[in-house]
Design a protein around this motif. Structure first.
Motif, PDB file in Angstrom:
ATOM      1  N   ALA A  64     -10.971 -17.516  18.147  1.00 59.13           N
ATOM      2  CA  ALA A  64     -10.241 -16.593  17.271  1.00 59.13           C
ATOM      3  C   ALA A  64      -8.772 -16.512  17.686  1.00 59.13           C
ATOM      4  O   ALA A  64      -7.878 -16.473  16.829  1.00 59.13           O
ATOM      5  CB  ALA A  64     -10.887 -15.207  17.309  1.00 59.13           C
ATOM      6  N   THR A  65      -8.517 -16.516  18.976  1.00 55.36           N
ATOM      7  CA  THR A  65      -7.137 -16.483  19.469  1.00 55.36           C
ATOM      8  C   THR A  65      -6.383 -17.745  19.057  1.00 55.36           C
ATOM      9  O   THR A  65      -5.218 -17.674  18.644  1.00 55.36           O
ATOM     10  CB  THR A  65      -7.128 -16.332  21.002  1.00 55.36           C
ATOM     11  OG1 THR A  65      -7.842 -15.148  21.347  1.00 55.36           O
ATOM     12  CG2 THR A  65      -5.720 -16.241  21.539  1.00 55.36           C
ATOM     13  N   ALA A  66      -7.051 -18.891  19.159  1.00 58.00           N
ATOM     14  CA  ALA A  66      -6.408 -20.148  18.752  1.00 58.00           C
ATOM     15  C   ALA A  66      -6.103 -20.142  17.261  1.00 58.00           C
ATOM     16  O   ALA A  66      -5.028 -20.594  16.835  1.00 58.00           O
ATOM     17  CB  ALA A  66      -7.310 -21.326  19.108  1.00 58.00           C
ATOM     18  N   ALA A  67      -7.018 -19.603  16.454  1.00 58.82           N
ATOM     19  CA  ALA A  67      -6.776 -19.524  15.005  1.00 58.82           C
ATOM     20  C   ALA A  67      -5.602 -18.591  14.704  1.00 58.82           C
ATOM     21  O   ALA A  67      -4.766 -18.887  13.835  1.00 58.82           O
ATOM     22  CB  ALA A  67      -8.036 -19.046  14.293  1.00 58.82           C
ATOM     23  N   GLN A  68      -5.517 -17.476  15.405  1.00 60.60           N
ATOM     24  CA  GLN A  68      -4.407 -16.550  15.185  1.00 60.60           C
ATOM     25  C   GLN A  68      -3.078 -17.168  15.618  1.00 60.60           C
ATOM     26  O   GLN A  68      -2.056 -16.973  14.945  1.00 60.60           O
ATOM     27  CB  GLN A  68      -4.645 -15.248  15.950  1.00 60.60           C
ATOM     28  CG  GLN A  68      -5.719 -14.379  15.323  1.00 60.60           C
ATOM     29  CD  GLN A  68      -5.991 -13.123  16.131  1.00 60.60           C
ATOM     30  OE1 GLN A  68      -5.527 -12.990  17.263  1.00 60.60           O
ATOM     31  NE2 GLN A  68      -6.748 -12.214  15.551  1.00 60.60           N
ATOM     32  N   ARG A  69      -3.079 -17.924  16.701  1.00 59.11           N
ATOM     33  CA  ARG A  69      -1.846 -18.582  17.124  1.00 59.11           C
ATOM     34  C   ARG A  69      -1.400 -19.621  16.100  1.00 59.11           C
ATOM     35  O   ARG A  69      -0.198 -19.773  15.843  1.00 59.11           O
ATOM     36  CB  ARG A  69      -2.037 -19.221  18.492  1.00 59.11           C
ATOM     37  CG  ARG A  69      -2.073 -18.202  19.594  1.00 59.11           C
ATOM     38  CD  ARG A  69      -2.085 -18.815  20.950  1.00 59.11           C
ATOM     39  NE  ARG A  69      -2.088 -17.743  21.944  1.00 59.11           N
ATOM     40  CZ  ARG A  69      -2.564 -17.853  23.157  1.00 59.11           C
ATOM     41  NH1 ARG A  69      -3.080 -18.996  23.552  1.00 59.11           N
ATOM     42  NH2 ARG A  69      -2.528 -16.846  23.989  1.00 59.11           N
ATOM     43  N   ALA A  76       5.697 -18.507  11.121  1.00 62.16           N
ATOM     44  CA  ALA A  76       7.041 -18.717  11.669  1.00 62.16           C
ATOM     45  C   ALA A  76       7.748 -19.859  10.932  1.00 62.16           C
ATOM     46  O   ALA A  76       8.961 -19.782  10.670  1.00 62.16           O
ATOM     47  CB  ALA A  76       6.952 -19.011  13.165  1.00 62.16           C
ATOM     48  N   LYS A  77       7.003 -20.909  10.570  1.00 63.14           N
ATOM     49  CA  LYS A  77       7.595 -22.010   9.801  1.00 63.14           C
ATOM     50  C   LYS A  77       8.045 -21.526   8.426  1.00 63.14           C
ATOM     51  O   LYS A  77       9.119 -21.889   7.947  1.00 63.14           O
ATOM     52  CB  LYS A  77       6.583 -23.146   9.644  1.00 63.14           C
ATOM     53  CG  LYS A  77       6.360 -23.958  10.886  1.00 63.14           C
ATOM     54  CD  LYS A  77       5.352 -25.066  10.628  1.00 63.14           C
ATOM     55  CE  LYS A  77       5.013 -25.817  11.882  1.00 63.14           C
ATOM     56  NZ  LYS A  77       3.983 -26.855  11.647  1.00 63.14           N
ATOM     57  N   LYS A  78       7.212 -20.703   7.780  1.00 62.50           N
ATOM     58  CA  LYS A  78       7.589 -20.166   6.464  1.00 62.50           C
ATOM     59  C   LYS A  78       8.831 -19.284   6.573  1.00 62.50           C
ATOM     60  O   LYS A  78       9.709 -19.323   5.714  1.00 62.50           O
ATOM     61  CB  LYS A  78       6.429 -19.367   5.871  1.00 62.50           C
ATOM     62  CG  LYS A  78       5.282 -20.213   5.407  1.00 62.50           C
ATOM     63  CD  LYS A  78       4.186 -19.357   4.824  1.00 62.50           C
ATOM     64  CE  LYS A  78       3.002 -20.188   4.403  1.00 62.50           C
ATOM     65  NZ  LYS A  78       1.902 -19.354   3.880  1.00 62.50           N
ATOM     66  N   ARG A  83      14.948 -18.563   5.665  1.00 62.11           N
ATOM     67  CA  ARG A  83      16.282 -18.303   6.216  1.00 62.11           C
ATOM     68  C   ARG A  83      17.303 -19.341   5.742  1.00 62.11           C
ATOM     69  O   ARG A  83      18.495 -19.152   5.929  1.00 62.11           O
ATOM     70  CB  ARG A  83      16.223 -18.283   7.738  1.00 62.11           C
ATOM     71  CG  ARG A  83      15.521 -17.055   8.257  1.00 62.11           C
ATOM     72  CD  ARG A  83      15.545 -16.983   9.753  1.00 62.11           C
ATOM     73  NE  ARG A  83      14.863 -15.761  10.193  1.00 62.11           N
ATOM     74  CZ  ARG A  83      14.277 -15.628  11.348  1.00 62.11           C
ATOM     75  NH1 ARG A  83      14.287 -16.614  12.212  1.00 62.11           N
ATOM     76  NH2 ARG A  83      13.688 -14.503  11.674  1.00 62.11           N
ATOM     77  N   ASP A  84      16.843 -20.413   5.140  1.00 57.76           N
ATOM     78  CA  ASP A  84      17.721 -21.472   4.645  1.00 57.76           C
ATOM     79  C   ASP A  84      18.234 -21.086   3.253  1.00 57.76           C
ATOM     80  O   ASP A  84      17.458 -20.734   2.369  1.00 57.76           O
ATOM     81  CB  ASP A  84      16.942 -22.793   4.579  1.00 57.76           C
ATOM     82  CG  ASP A  84      17.813 -23.957   4.164  1.00 57.76           C
ATOM     83  OD1 ASP A  84      19.048 -23.842   4.263  1.00 57.76           O
ATOM     84  OD2 ASP A  84      17.242 -24.986   3.749  1.00 57.76           O
ATOM     85  N   ASP A  85      19.566 -21.148   3.046  1.00 56.38           N
ATOM     86  CA  ASP A  85      20.163 -20.739   1.765  1.00 56.38           C
ATOM     87  C   ASP A  85      19.755 -21.661   0.627  1.00 56.38           C
ATOM     88  O   ASP A  85      19.529 -21.192  -0.496  1.00 56.38           O
ATOM     89  CB  ASP A  85      21.687 -20.705   1.888  1.00 56.38           C
ATOM     90  CG  ASP A  85      22.154 -19.560   2.778  1.00 56.38           C
ATOM     91  OD1 ASP A  85      21.402 -18.568   2.906  1.00 56.38           O
ATOM     92  OD2 ASP A  85      23.264 -19.668   3.336  1.00 56.38           O
ATOM     93  N   ASP A  86      19.664 -22.946   0.885  1.00 62.60           N
ATOM     94  CA  ASP A  86      19.265 -23.874  -0.181  1.00 62.60           C
ATOM     95  C   ASP A  86      17.835 -23.597  -0.640  1.00 62.60           C
ATOM     96  O   ASP A  86      17.520 -23.649  -1.826  1.00 62.60           O
ATOM     97  CB  ASP A  86      19.374 -25.329   0.303  1.00 62.60           C
ATOM     98  CG  ASP A  86      20.820 -25.743   0.531  1.00 62.60           C
ATOM     99  OD1 ASP A  86      21.703 -25.158  -0.138  1.00 62.60           O
ATOM    100  OD2 ASP A  86      21.054 -26.628   1.375  1.00 62.60           O
TER     101      ASP A  86
END
Length: 148
Positions: A64-69, A76-78, A83-86
């Protein structure tokens, strides 16, 4: 020296062979030892069961911890994309139909069900006249006297 071997044809006349008494199968020491082993086995079953349950719970929690990570990394990628203006401009165009000043917006609606509903609501066009009816009506119009 007399022979230790008997001749094969000799008969048993004197002493007969008897079986020695067998010892008891279990002695009191063996019985106590077996009882002690059984008692120890019964005493260790509950802690062993608890240990195995805890091991399985630890494995579940680690997965479960690995899935949450992994989910946190994906989020974080999304967030980095937003944050990118384009990327923001592209999303505004796609989601909110944002256009820059001077551009003409064009929205294509693919609504097959709505088009079918609209076609059903319209009254059908009048059937075209047959060609010979049109010809005959023109002959009658030419033959009619003018009304002045």
């Amino acid at each position: 020296m007399p022979s230790a071997r008997r001749p094969s044809g000799a008969t048993r006349s004197g002493a007969e062979r008897t079986d020695a008494p067998r010892p008891r199968a279990l002695t009191s020491r063996a019985t106590v030892l077996i009882a002690l082993v059984v008692a120890l086995a019964l005493a260790y079953t509950y802690p062993l069961r608890v240990y195995l349950e805890q091991e399985s719970q630890i494995a579940e929690m680690e997965s479960a911890t690995a899935a949450q990570r992994a989910e946190i990394a994906e989020t974080a990628k999304k967030l980095a994309k937003w944050r990118d203006d384009d990327y923001l401009r592209i999303q505004a165009r796609e989601r909110y139909f944002y256009v820059r000043p001077g551009e003409t917006p064009l929205l294509v609606v693919d609504d097959k069900e709505g088009a079918a509903r609209k076609a059903a609501e319209q009254t059908p066009a009048a059937a075209p006249d047959r060609w010979y009816d049109t010809l005959w009506s023109s002959v009658e119009a030419a033959n009619a006297e003018p009304q002045d």
